[in-house]
Design an enzyme around this catalytic site. Structure first.
Site, PDB file in Angstrom:
ATOM      1  NE  ARG A  99      52.013 -59.421  54.195  1.00  0.00           N
ATOM      2  CZ  ARG A  99      51.899 -58.734  53.080  1.00  0.00           C
ATOM      3  NH1 ARG A  99      51.191 -59.204  52.088  1.00  0.00           N
ATOM      4  NH2 ARG A  99      52.462 -57.551  52.952  1.00  0.00           N
ATOM      5  CB  CYS A 123      45.951 -63.733  54.398  1.00  0.00           C
ATOM      6  SG  CYS A 123      46.246 -62.216  55.273  1.00  0.00           S
ATOM      7  NE  ARG A 128      49.078 -59.194  56.070  1.00  0.00           N
ATOM      8  CZ  ARG A 128      49.499 -59.919  57.098  1.00  0.00           C
ATOM      9  NH1 ARG A 128      48.895 -61.017  57.420  1.00  0.00           N
ATOM     10  NH2 ARG A 128      50.540 -59.531  57.806  1.00  0.00           N
ATOM     11  NE  ARG A 407      50.397 -68.474  60.622  1.00  0.00           N
ATOM     12  CZ  ARG A 407      49.927 -67.242  60.483  1.00  0.00           C
ATOM     13  NH1 ARG A 407      48.645 -67.032  60.383  1.00  0.00           N
ATOM     14  NH2 ARG A 407      50.738 -66.208  60.416  1.00  0.00           N
TER      15      ARG A 407
HETATM   16  C1  UD1 Z   1      53.748 -57.407  60.274  1.00  0.00           C
HETATM   17  C2  UD1 Z   1      53.530 -58.518  61.269  1.00  0.00           C
HETATM   18  C3  UD1 Z   1      52.048 -58.669  61.586  1.00  0.00           C
HETATM   19  C4  UD1 Z   1      51.493 -57.329  62.058  1.00  0.00           C
HETATM   20  C5  UD1 Z   1      51.820 -56.226  61.072  1.00  0.00           C
HETATM   21  C6  UD1 Z   1      51.419 -54.849  61.571  1.00  0.00           C
HETATM   22  C7  UD1 Z   1      55.352 -60.003  60.756  1.00  0.00           C
HETATM   23  C8  UD1 Z   1      55.796 -61.326  60.243  1.00  0.00           C
HETATM   24  N1  UD1 Z   1      54.043 -59.761  60.696  1.00  0.00           N
HETATM   25  O1  UD1 Z   1      53.051 -57.790  59.083  1.00  0.00           O
HETATM   26  O2  UD1 Z   1      51.904 -59.647  62.611  1.00  0.00           O
HETATM   27  O3  UD1 Z   1      50.092 -57.430  62.176  1.00  0.00           O
HETATM   28  O4  UD1 Z   1      53.231 -56.195  60.823  1.00  0.00           O
HETATM   29  O5  UD1 Z   1      51.991 -54.564  62.793  1.00  0.00           O
HETATM   30  O6  UD1 Z   1      56.153 -59.231  61.259  1.00  0.00           O
HETATM   31  N2  UD1 Z   1      50.803 -52.505  53.167  1.00  0.00           N
HETATM   32  C9  UD1 Z   1      50.676 -51.974  51.913  1.00  0.00           C
HETATM   33  N3  UD1 Z   1      51.690 -52.176  51.023  1.00  0.00           N
HETATM   34  C10 UD1 Z   1      52.821 -52.863  51.343  1.00  0.00           C
HETATM   35  C11 UD1 Z   1      52.951 -53.390  52.629  1.00  0.00           C
HETATM   36  C12 UD1 Z   1      51.926 -53.193  53.533  1.00  0.00           C
HETATM   37  O7  UD1 Z   1      49.653 -51.361  51.597  1.00  0.00           O
HETATM   38  O8  UD1 Z   1      53.710 -53.003  50.486  1.00  0.00           O
HETATM   39  C13 UD1 Z   1      49.702 -52.334  54.145  1.00  0.00           C
HETATM   40  C14 UD1 Z   1      49.112 -53.672  54.580  1.00  0.00           C
HETATM   41  O9  UD1 Z   1      48.128 -54.115  53.680  1.00  0.00           O
HETATM   42  C15 UD1 Z   1      48.534 -53.333  55.925  1.00  0.00           C
HETATM   43  C16 UD1 Z   1      49.512 -52.294  56.466  1.00  0.00           C
HETATM   44  O10 UD1 Z   1      50.237 -51.798  55.347  1.00  0.00           O
HETATM   45  O11 UD1 Z   1      47.265 -52.752  55.787  1.00  0.00           O
HETATM   46  C17 UD1 Z   1      50.489 -52.844  57.486  1.00  0.00           C
HETATM   47  O12 UD1 Z   1      51.212 -53.907  56.918  1.00  0.00           O
HETATM   48  P1  UD1 Z   1      52.706 -54.252  57.346  1.00  0.00           P
HETATM   49  O13 UD1 Z   1      53.150 -53.302  58.410  1.00  0.00           O
HETATM   50  O14 UD1 Z   1      53.521 -54.379  56.129  1.00  0.00           O
HETATM   51  O15 UD1 Z   1      52.506 -55.676  57.999  1.00  0.00           O
HETATM   52  P2  UD1 Z   1      53.324 -56.997  57.730  1.00  0.00           P
HETATM   53  O16 UD1 Z   1      54.772 -56.687  57.632  1.00  0.00           O
HETATM   54  O17 UD1 Z   1      52.686 -57.777  56.650  1.00  0.00           O
END
Ligand code: UD1
Length: 429
Positions: A99, A123, A128, A407
């Site tokens: 992702r 996923c 996400r 991973r």
């Molecule tokens: C990153 C980490 C992951 C960790 C997560 C939260 C990386 C590569 N991965 O994932 O290991 O578990 O931070 O600490 O750094 N969301 C939305 N809209 C968006 C983006 C996110 O609704 O545009 C929601 C997601 O569905 C989730 C929450 O926000 O419920 C947190 O996501 P996010 O902080 O973006 O996580 P990642 O960057 O994907």
């Protein structure tokens, strides 16, 4: 680079006594993935040190190579040369592997004025979405179209803007920060994520010529520059706080005594605080931590809620649940960051854990011993939790889906074995 990471393997874990010894923690997966994407922003070669050798890192390297970057590596030092990169369409097969690959969108958009990247699917841990990333790009003046499962973003030159994130998403903060680094004017990003990996990315961006302040707080100011072309770019990736936390729980669940080096004690504070609450001893050293158990005290239950940094990390929730499965008393573990992150529960129950899920909480009744059996890792951290539980279980455990664990952990089996565990890696029949 590191062999076939989708080869189907399993771990056969024998129960072990207390794990003892010292271990060096690797560079952070969640820091290096955005930094690899950010290397697309500059034509100058970037030397990255302390890079963990993980299948996710390999997948990201293959992705940026598919866009014309050149990657060479020697041990944990990688050199990325994106002088020949171009904003080609990112392939669905490559992006689908992780992702974090969506993080190429900000750099491509900023440097080439366009990017076309497949929409990440769901996923194991939830749907996400990427709406916050896209809202940020739109605020910077990009035009966004969706067609045939791809997101197409275009902009002649991005324009700095004030952006308030509805939720402090790690990925959205990183993607917008990378795009804004080359925008015209200042971007102020509010209610943004403050994870240490954000600070590492900001430091990398500044080392290539960016002007970013405030990373690590909830407001980041990015003064856009015309080009990112500093000379002699060298950046060392921060230690992995989640890998460190996982080994800290390995010390606790095995009632052992492990000293970890290459750990920033501040970054693992939420885990340290919880471990102390449940009767585990933690000493903070200059470049590490020691985690050990006092023979006379048993591990007791404690409640836990996952939160954005500096709260307890969602990436440590499953491992802490494994520990609570064998603690005295009942703990309530509440997941607030992801919608569906209790994938480990069914498997832990097969090992004898007593866990009930009620909405976003898991109620864990500690049991004296778990029992080894066949279980499947469904995602990275759920897989780590099963390995930890297997260390404490009576009898043999067989954990399938090891590619999920690979991973995010380099040689988890061999490194735990060095501390006294007995884990064999075997091909699936
Ligand atoms: C990153 C980490 C992951 C960790 C997560 C939260 C990386 C590569 N991965 O994932 O290991 O578990 O931070 O600490 O750094 N969301 C939305 N809209 C968006 C983006 C996110 O609704 O545009 C929601 C997601 O569905 C989730 C929450 O926000 O419920 C947190 O996501 P996010 O902080 O973006 O996580 P990642 O960057 O994907």
């Amino acid at each position: 680079m590191y062999g076939d990471f989708f080869m189907s393997e399993k771990f056969i874990v024998e129960p072990c006594g207390p794990l003892r010894g010292t271990l060096n923690v690797c560079g952070a997966k969640n820091a290096v993935l955005p930094v690899l994407a950010a290397a697309l922003l500059t034509e100058k070669p970037c030397t990255l040190q302390n890079v963990p050798l993980l299948s996710d890192v390999e997948a990201m390297c293959v992705l940026i190579e598919s866009l014309g970057a050149r990657v060479s590596c020697e041990n944990n030092t990688f050199v990325i040369d994106a002088s020949g990169a171009d904003s080609l369409d990112a392939s669905y097969e490559l992006v689908g592997k992780l992702r974090a690959s969506f993080l190429i969108m900000g750099p491509l958009l900023a440097r080439f004025g366009r990017a076309k990247v497949p929409l990440p699917g769901g996923c194991a841990i939830g749907s996400r979405p990427v709406d916050l990333h896209l809202k940020g790009f739109a605020a910077l003046g990009a035009k966004i179209d969706h067609a045939h499962g791809f997101v197409n973003v275009t902009a002649r030159r991005l324009k700095g803007a004030k952006i308030y994130l509805d939720f402090p998403s790690v990925g959205a903060t990183e993607n917008i920060m990378m795009a804004a680094a080359l925008a015209n004017g200042q971007t102020i990003l509010e209610n943004c994520a403050s994870e240490p990996e954000i600070v590492d990315l900001a430091n990398f961006l500044n080392s290539i010529g960016g002007k970013i302040r405030g990373a690590g707080t909830d407001t980041i100011k990015i003064d856009g520059v015309v080009s990112l072309d500093a000379k002699d770019i060298k950046h060392s990736i921060i230690p992995d706080r989640i890998e460190a936390g996982t080994f800290m729980i390995a010390a606790a669940i095995s009632r052992g005594d492990i000293t970890l080096s290459n750990v920033l004690a501040d970054h693992v504070k939420p885990v340290t605080a919880k471990l102390k609450e449940v009767n585990v001893l933690v000493e903070e050293h200059e470049n590490g931590v020691r985690v050990f158990c006092d023979d006379s005290s048993e591990i007791i239950a404690a409640d836990l809620k996952t939160l954005p940094y500096p709260g307890f990390p969602t990436d440590m929730q499953a491992q802490f649940m494994a520990l609570m499965s064998t603690a005295r008393g009942t703990s309530v573990i509440t997941e607030t960051v992801f919608e569906n992150r209790f994938m480990q529960v069914g498997e832990l129950k097969r090992m004898g854990a007593e866990i009930k899920i009620e909405s976003r909480s898991a109620i864990v009744e500690g049991v004296e011993r778990l029992t080894g059996t066949q279980v499947a890792a469904s995602d990275l951290r759920a897989g780590a939790a099963l390995v930890l539980a297997a260390l404490r279980a009576d009898g043999l455990s067989e954990i399938t889906g090891v590619h999920h664990i690979d991973r995010g952990y380099a040689n988890l089996d061999m490194r735990l074995n060095k501390l006294g565990a007995s884990i064999k890696r075997a091909d699936m029949e």
